[in-house]
Design an enzyme around this catalytic site. Sequence first.
Site, short mmCIF file in Angstrom:
data_model
loop_
_atom_site.label_atom_id
_atom_site.label_comp_id
_atom_site.label_asym_id
_atom_site.label_seq_id
_atom_site.Cartn_x
_atom_site.Cartn_y
_atom_site.Cartn_z
N GLU A 128 0.80 -1.24 0.00
CA GLU A 128 0.00 0.00 0.00
C GLU A 128 0.82 1.28 0.00
O GLU A 128 0.54 2.22 0.74
CB GLU A 128 -0.95 0.00 1.21
CG GLU A 128 -1.91 -1.17 1.23
CD GLU A 128 -2.93 -1.12 2.36
OE1 GLU A 128 -2.81 -0.27 3.25
OE2 GLU A 128 -3.86 -1.96 2.35
N ASN A 171 2.09 -5.18 -3.21
CA ASN A 171 0.68 -5.46 -2.92
C ASN A 171 -0.06 -4.14 -2.64
O ASN A 171 0.44 -3.27 -1.93
CB ASN A 171 0.63 -6.36 -1.67
CG ASN A 171 -0.72 -6.97 -1.39
OD1 ASN A 171 -1.31 -7.60 -2.26
ND2 ASN A 171 -1.22 -6.80 -0.17
N HIS A 208 -10.51 -5.95 -2.40
CA HIS A 208 -11.58 -5.74 -1.42
C HIS A 208 -12.71 -5.03 -2.15
O HIS A 208 -12.68 -3.80 -2.30
CB HIS A 208 -11.08 -4.90 -0.24
CG HIS A 208 -10.01 -5.57 0.57
ND1 HIS A 208 -10.24 -6.70 1.31
CD2 HIS A 208 -8.70 -5.28 0.75
CE1 HIS A 208 -9.13 -7.08 1.92
NE2 HIS A 208 -8.17 -6.23 1.59
N GLU A 236 -6.33 -10.56 -1.29
CA GLU A 236 -7.14 -10.33 -0.08
C GLU A 236 -8.62 -10.25 -0.43
O GLU A 236 -9.36 -9.39 0.07
CB GLU A 236 -6.69 -9.04 0.63
CG GLU A 236 -5.22 -9.02 0.99
CD GLU A 236 -4.77 -7.75 1.73
OE1 GLU A 236 -5.64 -6.99 2.18
OE2 GLU A 236 -3.55 -7.54 1.84
N ASP A 238 -12.42 -10.13 -0.80
CA ASP A 238 -13.71 -10.19 -0.11
C ASP A 238 -14.65 -9.25 -0.85
O ASP A 238 -14.21 -8.27 -1.46
CB ASP A 238 -13.62 -9.90 1.40
CG ASP A 238 -12.85 -8.64 1.77
OD1 ASP A 238 -12.69 -7.74 0.92
OD2 ASP A 238 -12.42 -8.54 2.93
C1 XIL Z 1 -6.50 -6.10 8.17
C2 XIL Z 1 -6.85 -7.26 9.09
O1 XIL Z 1 -7.77 -8.09 8.42
C3 XIL Z 1 -7.44 -6.75 10.38
O2 XIL Z 1 -7.60 -7.81 11.32
C4 XIL Z 1 -6.55 -5.68 11.00
O3 XIL Z 1 -7.19 -5.13 12.12
C5 XIL Z 1 -6.23 -4.58 10.00
O4 XIL Z 1 -5.66 -5.16 8.84
N1 XIL Z 1 -4.98 -4.40 3.63
C6 XIL Z 1 -4.03 -5.28 4.06
C7 XIL Z 1 -4.34 -6.19 5.21
O5 XIL Z 1 -2.96 -5.40 3.46
O6 XIL Z 1 -3.22 -6.46 6.01
C8 XIL Z 1 -5.44 -5.63 6.07
O7 XIL Z 1 -5.79 -6.60 7.06
C9 XIL Z 1 -6.63 -5.25 5.23
C10 XIL Z 1 -6.27 -4.19 4.22
#
Ligand code: XIL
Length: 300
Positions: A128, A171, A208, A236, A238
């Site tokens: 990020e 990422n 996401h 990641e 969802d």
């Molecule tokens: C999130 C986790 O799912 C949570 O449990 C935590 O509180 C915050 O981080 N981007 C990422 C992940 O790269 O590491 C993040 O994970 C979600 C967004």
Amino acid sequence: ASTLGAQAAQSGRYFGTAVAAGRLGDGTYTTILSREFNSVTPENEMKWDTTEPSRGSFNFGPADQIVNGATARGQRLRGHTLVWHSQLPGWVSSIGDANTLRGVMNNHITTLMNRYKGRIHSWDVVNEAFADGGSGQMRSSVFRDVLGTGFIEEAFRTARSADPATKLCYNDYNIENWSDAKTQGVYRMVRDFKSRGVPIDCVGLQSHFGAGGPPASFQTTLSNFAALGVDVQITELDIAQASPTAYANTVRACMNVARCTGITVWGIRDSDSWRSGENPLLFDRNGNKKPAYNSVLTTL
Ligand code: XIL
């Protein structure tokens, strides 16, 4: 095949999930984890605030739990994440001297990569680093502000020397829509790295998504990154409300791109999700398969 991991393996891909060490005592959770997935990403346990809470003092307990469990189950692992502005301890974000910060960053990378050498198929070296919105530039962080924009190149070079065998990924989120300035900024960085021989092997698209799922250009984005000579991974996933169509569209885009090597969902049951209010995952809170599960399995 009858599970996500086995079905993905038929095309040489993996299907993974984020895992939280704190849930490994839950039998419903571990049953699904063992049965369905062949790759694991520690959800929080490899982040800086957990692994190096104070300078030079490393805590590998929670990460080891996940790594040892995944290895015992025969699952591969993604490393997440080495350099990130978030979940970063205050002692790092308050460093103002460039040489000090460079040494601290490189030591952190090297120590984690050495610890798990040979056990991680891909590492999120930098997470990020780009800004949201229209700038297409890197976001402000202690790393960019103190080391300059070259910190990403520095991190990848250090990572390659620490473990030449693992894949090194950049990422990020909101880089799924091809025309977005943020996507273009990351694309230009990867193109520049490839042209100058800076070591980078993969781009992770967090994915996401809102209820509509991926943008129409998602597959184009995956193939354009891949055409630069890197693998792409959905890291990641969802989707708010987990519509079967939205999940199928996501999986199909990956299946249509040869260098899309795997998909990770960001948790198992809706109740395990960081977005639990949106019910974005493939299993309900009782551990039952949701309609989106079948849609993913048949699209893989
Ligand atoms: C999130 C986790 O799912 C949570 O449990 C935590 O509180 C915050 O981080 N981007 C990422 C992940 O790269 O590491 C993040 O994970 C979600 C967004």
